[in-house]
Design a protein around this motif. Structure first.
Motif, PDB file in Angstrom:
ATOM      1  N   GLY A   1      88.359 -22.003  19.180  1.00  0.00           N
ATOM      2  CA  GLY A   1      88.165 -20.626  18.717  1.00  0.00           C
ATOM      3  C   GLY A   1      87.152 -19.881  19.534  1.00  0.00           C
ATOM      4  O   GLY A   1      86.163 -20.438  19.993  1.00  0.00           O
ATOM      5  N   ASN A   2      87.360 -18.594  19.740  1.00  0.00           N
ATOM      6  CA  ASN A   2      86.458 -17.767  20.539  1.00  0.00           C
ATOM      7  C   ASN A   2      85.080 -17.667  19.931  1.00  0.00           C
ATOM      8  O   ASN A   2      84.080 -17.603  20.624  1.00  0.00           O
ATOM      9  N   LYS A   3      85.014 -17.654  18.601  1.00  0.00           N
ATOM     10  CA  LYS A   3      83.730 -17.524  17.929  1.00  0.00           C
ATOM     11  C   LYS A   3      82.837 -18.709  18.232  1.00  0.00           C
ATOM     12  O   LYS A   3      81.636 -18.562  18.505  1.00  0.00           O
ATOM     13  N   SER A   4      83.413 -19.907  18.236  1.00  0.00           N
ATOM     14  CA  SER A   4      82.637 -21.105  18.532  1.00  0.00           C
ATOM     15  C   SER A   4      82.180 -21.111  19.975  1.00  0.00           C
ATOM     16  O   SER A   4      81.056 -21.503  20.292  1.00  0.00           O
ATOM     17  N   ILE A   5      83.041 -20.660  20.884  1.00  0.00           N
ATOM     18  CA  ILE A   5      82.674 -20.615  22.300  1.00  0.00           C
ATOM     19  C   ILE A   5      81.522 -19.663  22.521  1.00  0.00           C
ATOM     20  O   ILE A   5      80.563 -19.968  23.228  1.00  0.00           O
ATOM     21  N   LYS A   6      81.576 -18.502  21.902  1.00  0.00           N
ATOM     22  CA  LYS A   6      80.510 -17.519  22.044  1.00  0.00           C
ATOM     23  C   LYS A   6      79.202 -18.058  21.497  1.00  0.00           C
ATOM     24  O   LYS A   6      78.138 -17.908  22.107  1.00  0.00           O
ATOM     25  N   SER A   7      79.278 -18.726  20.339  1.00  0.00           N
ATOM     26  CA  SER A   7      78.074 -19.291  19.738  1.00  0.00           C
ATOM     27  C   SER A   7      77.464 -20.349  20.629  1.00  0.00           C
ATOM     28  O   SER A   7      76.252 -20.429  20.796  1.00  0.00           O
ATOM     29  N   LEU A   8      78.316 -21.179  21.260  1.00  0.00           N
ATOM     30  CA  LEU A   8      77.820 -22.235  22.143  1.00  0.00           C
ATOM     31  C   LEU A   8      77.133 -21.645  23.363  1.00  0.00           C
ATOM     32  O   LEU A   8      76.060 -22.098  23.772  1.00  0.00           O
ATOM     33  N   SER A   9      77.726 -20.584  23.970  1.00  0.00           N
ATOM     34  CA  SER A   9      77.152 -20.001  25.182  1.00  0.00           C
ATOM     35  C   SER A   9      75.812 -19.346  24.901  1.00  0.00           C
ATOM     36  O   SER A   9      74.930 -19.325  25.751  1.00  0.00           O
ATOM     37  N   GLU A  10      75.646 -18.812  23.704  1.00  0.00           N
ATOM     38  CA  GLU A  10      74.401 -18.137  23.382  1.00  0.00           C
ATOM     39  C   GLU A  10      73.265 -19.111  23.124  1.00  0.00           C
ATOM     40  O   GLU A  10      72.093 -18.783  23.277  1.00  0.00           O
ATOM     41  N   SER A  11      73.598 -20.336  22.733  1.00  0.00           N
ATOM     42  CA  SER A  11      72.556 -21.311  22.415  1.00  0.00           C
ATOM     43  C   SER A  11      72.517 -22.463  23.403  1.00  0.00           C
ATOM     44  O   SER A  11      71.918 -23.495  23.140  1.00  0.00           O
ATOM     45  N   CYS A  12      73.200 -22.296  24.541  1.00  0.00           N
ATOM     46  CA  CYS A  12      73.308 -23.394  25.512  1.00  0.00           C
ATOM     47  C   CYS A  12      72.000 -23.608  26.253  1.00  0.00           C
ATOM     48  O   CYS A  12      71.351 -22.669  26.689  1.00  0.00           O
ATOM     49  N   TYR A  13      71.620 -24.879  26.379  1.00  0.00           N
ATOM     50  CA  TYR A  13      70.455 -25.253  27.170  1.00  0.00           C
ATOM     51  C   TYR A  13      70.796 -26.522  27.924  1.00  0.00           C
ATOM     52  O   TYR A  13      71.245 -27.501  27.328  1.00  0.00           O
ATOM     53  N   VAL A  14      70.612 -26.478  29.240  1.00  0.00           N
ATOM     54  CA  VAL A  14      70.929 -27.645  30.065  1.00  0.00           C
ATOM     55  C   VAL A  14      69.636 -28.380  30.402  1.00  0.00           C
ATOM     56  O   VAL A  14      68.816 -27.851  31.171  1.00  0.00           O
ATOM     57  N   PRO A  15      69.409 -29.559  29.845  1.00  0.00           N
ATOM     58  CA  PRO A  15      68.173 -30.307  30.139  1.00  0.00           C
ATOM     59  C   PRO A  15      68.159 -30.826  31.566  1.00  0.00           C
ATOM     60  O   PRO A  15      69.212 -30.967  32.209  1.00  0.00           O
ATOM     61  N   LYS A  16      66.995 -31.121  32.054  1.00  0.00           N
ATOM     62  CA  LYS A  16      66.831 -31.603  33.421  1.00  0.00           C
ATOM     63  C   LYS A  16      67.592 -32.915  33.633  1.00  0.00           C
ATOM     64  O   LYS A  16      68.129 -33.170  34.711  1.00  0.00           O
ATOM     65  N   GLU A  17      67.641 -33.739  32.613  1.00  0.00           N
ATOM     66  CA  GLU A  17      68.331 -35.023  32.741  1.00  0.00           C
ATOM     67  C   GLU A  17      69.813 -34.844  33.059  1.00  0.00           C
ATOM     68  O   GLU A  17      70.386 -35.601  33.848  1.00  0.00           O
TER      69      GLU A  17
END
Length: 408
Positions: free
Chosen positions: A65-81
């Protein structure tokens, strides 16, 4: 074989080994028989072993679903690991199913799935290449090994060494544009804009910026050329561009001429504005002298008493001298004395600005109001233009106009 993406650059380079040869970026399908001897070279730093297991699958979208994708992109954080893991996957090349051959028959192991996701253009070409022994063999000629290595590494982890990026930034700009990697393209443009432009490379960068659809970078280069034209026009890059791209040279010369003309025009307008400002000051001082009577200026040897300070009107002292001359001059008729002529003009200018002629203390105010009725339309138009410019100049004199607005 599929036509490969290319960015042909017709000009020779002028920046030495770090930017050698014309850019004709394309992929070539390689014959495995020609490559295997290179892969078996014991001096190579990376070797391929079929017993090494396949790498873990590339992280995909597990949310529907688009809503879930949007929510994921807004809270995405890529750790150094995570970044380090993908960087390690590239450097070790475990489970590689693609060999990218570069200049000097060097090679870089990579993974089709990663390259396809990072660059659809590159992935589309790779998918159509021939497969032998579960491997795909392609070549990127015309680009130094280190530049291709930095490019492929960025596709995995968005990492790069600053020294390598600075050395091959022009190659990487072309690669990122040719194979549609906007994130790398933005990095290249940003670094060039933030101080990597020099007098020696600005002409080359300008040509690449136009071919790589980087309008902001192109504009910055043009401004740099115009600003320091004398030094840049003597560089090797300019000389090469002059031979192979005379149209661009003519365009830049026109920019320089236009900039010089604009500079002269700005200086002329600045001087004109200064004159109008002085006239406005004179009008305020004239009204001050005739209405208030200035008591803090007079003979040059006058000494101020008590808390007296010099008059706050800049033009007051000079104008009072002119008024004293006008009152005592024997040849006061217009044209008879240059100083009196100037005074007549100031008095007429005042009368055209003054909106209270019946109570005005300035001499001849009513006289010039009546004289206006007898002037030609041409003279009237000239005076109206002068009045409008003088009144408009008061905005530049806000301390006085804020303190005293008696002219309007």
């Amino acid at each position: 074989m599929m036509a490969s993406p290319a960015l042909d650059s017709p000009w020779p380079t002028s920046t030495g080994d770090s930017f050698c040869g014309s850019f004709n970026i394309h992929m070539e399908e390689q014959n495995p028989a020609d490559i295997l001897p290179v892969l078996e070279d014991p001096t190579c730093s990376v070797s391929y072993n079929h017993s090494i297991p396949k790498p873990p699958p590339v992280p995909g979208n597990t949310h529907a679903g688009n809503k879930s994708i949007k929510s994921l992109s807004e809270s995405c954080y890529v750790p150094k690991e995570t970044i380090d893991t993908w960087d390690k996957l590239f450097k070790e090349g475990c489970g590689a199913d693609v060999y990218i051959i570069t200049e000097g028959r060097s090679y870089i192991p990579a993974h089709l799935s990663v390259l396809t996701l990072a660059s659809p253009v590159l992935g589309n070409f790779l998918r159509q290449s021939k497969v032998q022994n579960s491997m795909r063999y392609v070549k990127i000629p015309g680009v130094p090994y280190k530049a291709v290595y930095t490019f492929i590494r960025f596709l995995y982890s968005s990492c790069y060494e600053k020294e390598e990026m600075k050395k091959y930034v022009l190659h990487l700009l072309v690669l990122s544009h040719s194979y549609s990697v906007p994130s790398l393209k933005r990095v290249c443009i940003y670094l060039l804009e933030q101080g990597w432009l020099t007098k020696e490379n600005v002409v080359d960068v300008l040509q690449l910026a136009r071919n790589c659809d980087a309008p902001r970078l192109s504009l910055i280069c043009v401004r740099m050329v115009v600003k320091d034209f004398k030094a840049i026009s003597s560089t090797e890059g300019w000389k090469v561009m002059k031979q192979v791209n005379p149209a661009l040279e003519q365009e830049l010369l026109e920019f320089v001429v236009e900039a010089d003309s604009g500079k002269e025009e700005r200086l002329k307008k600045k001087e004109e504005k200064k004159v109008y400002l002085q006239l406005y000051e004179a009008m305020e001082a004239l009204l001050h002298i005739c209405k208030d009577g200035c008591r803090t200026i007079g003979p040059r040897d006058k000494v101020f008493k008590g808390g007296q300070v010099a008059c706050g009107f800049p033009a007051c002292k000079g104008l009072e001298t002119l008024v004293r001359h006008f009152s005592s001059c024997k040849t006061r008729v217009p044209g008879g004395c240059v100083h009196c002529k100037r005074m007549w003009q100031l008095l007429e200018l005042h009368s055209r600005i003054c909106n209270q002629p019946d109570s005005c203390k300035v001499p001849l105010c009513r006289h010039f109001k009546e004289k206006m009725q007898q002037q030609t339309k041409k003279d009237e138009a000239k005076w109206k233009l002068l009045v409008s410019k003088v009144i408009a100049s008061k905005d530049a004199l806000w301390p006085i106009s804020g303190r005293r607005s008696s002219l309007l």
